[in-house]
Design an enzyme around this catalytic site. Structure first.
Site, PDB file in Angstrom:
ATOM      1  N   ASP A   1      -1.617  -8.032   0.968  1.00 57.46           N
ATOM      2  CA  ASP A   1      -2.510  -7.571   2.028  1.00 57.46           C
ATOM      3  C   ASP A   1      -3.915  -8.147   1.925  1.00 57.46           C
ATOM      4  O   ASP A   1      -4.516  -8.507   2.948  1.00 57.46           O
ATOM      5  CB  ASP A   1      -2.547  -6.040   2.086  1.00 57.46           C
ATOM      6  CG  ASP A   1      -2.890  -5.369   0.765  1.00 57.46           C
ATOM      7  OD1 ASP A   1      -3.221  -6.068  -0.216  1.00 57.46           O
ATOM      8  OD2 ASP A   1      -2.828  -4.125   0.716  1.00 57.46           O
TER       9      ASP A   1
ATOM     10  N   MET B   1       0.136  -4.273  -2.091  1.00 59.69           N
ATOM     11  CA  MET B   1       0.407  -4.996  -3.330  1.00 59.69           C
ATOM     12  C   MET B   1       0.969  -4.079  -4.414  1.00 59.69           C
ATOM     13  O   MET B   1       0.860  -2.863  -4.348  1.00 59.69           O
ATOM     14  CB  MET B   1      -0.868  -5.657  -3.843  1.00 59.69           C
ATOM     15  CG  MET B   1      -1.421  -6.739  -2.942  1.00 59.69           C
ATOM     16  SD  MET B   1      -2.944  -7.487  -3.578  1.00 59.69           S
ATOM     17  CE  MET B   1      -2.313  -8.447  -4.966  1.00 59.69           C
ATOM     18  N   HIS B   2       1.554  -4.689  -5.427  1.00 59.28           N
ATOM     19  CA  HIS B   2       1.853  -4.095  -6.737  1.00 59.28           C
ATOM     20  C   HIS B   2       3.051  -3.133  -6.777  1.00 59.28           C
ATOM     21  O   HIS B   2       3.536  -2.818  -7.856  1.00 59.28           O
ATOM     22  CB  HIS B   2       0.635  -3.356  -7.300  1.00 59.28           C
ATOM     23  CG  HIS B   2      -0.650  -4.109  -7.261  1.00 59.28           C
ATOM     24  ND1 HIS B   2      -0.786  -5.371  -7.785  1.00 59.28           N
ATOM     25  CD2 HIS B   2      -1.872  -3.779  -6.755  1.00 59.28           C
ATOM     26  CE1 HIS B   2      -2.038  -5.779  -7.614  1.00 59.28           C
ATOM     27  NE2 HIS B   2      -2.704  -4.834  -6.993  1.00 59.28           N
TER      28      HIS B   2
END
Length: 498
Positions: A240, A81-82
């Site tokens: 995820d 992520m991110h």
């Protein structure tokens, strides 16, 4: 035979699993790629490494199993992520991707808090700003690399860039978009208020779609490189943690996942109810349409145990080390550990928090230290569980995955500390399995992700809490909760002497 492939683009490697209609795993492959830490706090990767290694995994899954490209009916993704992937007008990366574990953006986080305000952020995004989120990274590039930012036309997250390179269609699924701090979770659209607060054009944000969205077939060039058919159906996939929850069957109320890896995650299905936890828990879109999950994080879960072993028990076998704790009574004979050795996320969100052993005396042995560490990790995750239940989300079953599920001793400890039934999975594949389930549902093999998970996800060991131990742990947990407030000022002062 027909198959789907679930791809999990992790921080250190890309993993792919090949599954049939019954959810049987026929094969798995993985490829690694480097992380660049060229300055303190910086963590970056080259998006081209992801693309190259993803194609390699797909090629191996097909060639090593003597398959034809047409045997693969669907592909979907899970991803770290991110991470920020900035693209120019031709959708080429302008710089390396800035990853989720990059910590350079502390000033940008404060600027976000000041410009928007905590309560408004909670109202819009349901989350507090953290260095790991995407918006602070965008603002860092805008401030420190203005020439790069001036050329930016769109941003994507890691798995979305890989999917774009396979399909030619740019976009982002809702579960990953929820972790950017740019999406309004009330409308599931990019937040005009947040974009305007930082003078960011809406065109910078990609189209949004659900996890099971069909993003087209595979580009002919990519099909030739991998051995896939260009007509294979490729689906959006998810973040995820969302995919990990799908792969663990966390798809109905009452179901919660406890994942103990390097970090620890306590994730609970929230259904369609939208809420926030005043920043103490994350609240993100789940993979099934119009559903959400709440999540707490322990930064140094399994890492605490790994750190202790590497520094003090190098010659000990890890599994035996854990197994021997069964003979140690609950509470480790008065020894208490807080796992804040790299700071803590939930519920304190304090990067300066530090770990403690409390109650040591000369009679304590290494087995009691290991037991105390395992208990401390589980106590930290219980804090997230308590926050979830205190906000009206009922929890009856906890699915344990990762290191905490590999030992019957630790499974029983989780059941006793949580006071809940704890189950492990027969064939744990984490986020890659979640991605495979998304592909299977997207292909029409099942009516929903929930229906697919019934076939693909099978429970293994089930343990129930021991009432006497649960009562004892409740008393010890009350003491555990006092440690942070009693030591936080001391540890901050000690930082001056490092």
């Amino acid at each position: 035979m027909e198959y789907v492939i679930g791809l999990d683009l992790g921080t250190s490697s890309i993993k792919g699993i090949l599954t049939d209609r019954q959810g049987t795993i026929a094969a798995e492959e993985s490829e690694s790629y480097p992380i660049y830490h060229e300055q303190d706090g910086h963590s970056e990767q080259d998006p081209e490494d992801w693309v190259r290694q993803t194609k390699s995994v797909l090629k191996k899954l097909i060639q090593n199993n003597n398959l034809d490209g047409g045997d693969i009916k669907g592909i979907s993704f899970s991803g770290q992520m991110h991470g920020l992937v900035l693209l120019d007008g031709d959708h080429n990366p302008l710089r390396r991707a800035i990853l989720w574990n990059d910590t350079r953006t502390s000033r940008e986080v404060k600027e976000i808090e000041e410009a928007v305000g905590q309560e408004k952020l909670w109202e819009i995004t349901k989350n507090s700003p953290l260095e790991g989120f995407t918006l602070p990274k965008i603002l860092w590039v805008k401030k420190h690399e203005p020439d790069v930012f001036a050329r930016a036309e769109m941003f994507l997250l890691p798995k979305d860039y890989v999917r774009y390179r396979l399909t030619g269609q740019a976009g982002m699924d809702l579960s990953d978009a929820a972790g950017t701090l740019l999406m309004d979770l009330n409308t599931n659209e990019w937040s005009t208020a947040v974009l305007e607060a930082f003078d960011l054009p809406s065109s910078l944000c990609p189209p949004l779609f659900p996890a099971t969205e069909h993003c087209g077939g595979m580009l002919e060039e990519a099909a030739q490189e991998t051995g896939c058919s260009s007509s294979v159906m490729i689906f959006a996939g998810g973040a995820d943690n969302a995919c990990g929850a799908v792969g663990a069957g966390i798809l109905e109320k009452g179901k919660t996942m406890c994942s103990i890896g390097t970090s620890g995650v306590l994730l609970s299905y929230a259904g369609g109810e939208k809420t926030h936890f005043n920043g103490k828990l994350h609240f993100f879109n789940h993979a099934p349409a119009d559903t959400y999950y709440a999540m707490g994080v322990t930064l140094a879960a399994g890492y605490s145990l790994q750190w202790f072993k590497e520094n003090f028990l190098k010659d000990d076998d890890f599994s035996e080390m854990v197994q021997k704790t069964e003979s140690v009574p609950a509470g480790a004979r008065g020894l208490l550990f807080t796992p804040y050795i790299t700071g803590e996320r939930t519920p304190h969100n304090d990067a300066l928090a530090r770990g403690s052993f409390i109650g040591m005396d000369s009679s304590h042995t290494k087995n009691e230290f290991v037991k105390a560490i395992m208990e401390g990790i589980t106590f930290s995750l219980k804090e997230s569980l308590n926050l979830i239940e205190q906000n009206g989300m009922g929890v009856d079953t906890i699915v344990s995955i990762g290191g905490g599920a590999k030992s019957k001793a630790w499974l029983q400890m989780q059941a006793d500390i949580f006071g809940k039934e704890v189950v492990s999975l027969r064939n744990e594949q984490g986020p890659a399995m979640g991605a495979a389930i998304i592909a299977a549902a997207g292909c029409g093999w099942f009516e929903s992700l929930q229906e697919a998970a019934v076939v693909f996800v099978q429970n293994d060991v089930s343990v129930m809490p021991d009432p006497e131990k649960t009562k004892r742990y409740e008393q010890i947990f009350a003491l555990y909760q006092q440690v942070y407030t009693q030591t936080k000022d001391i540890t901050k002062q000690l930082a001056a002497f490092r």
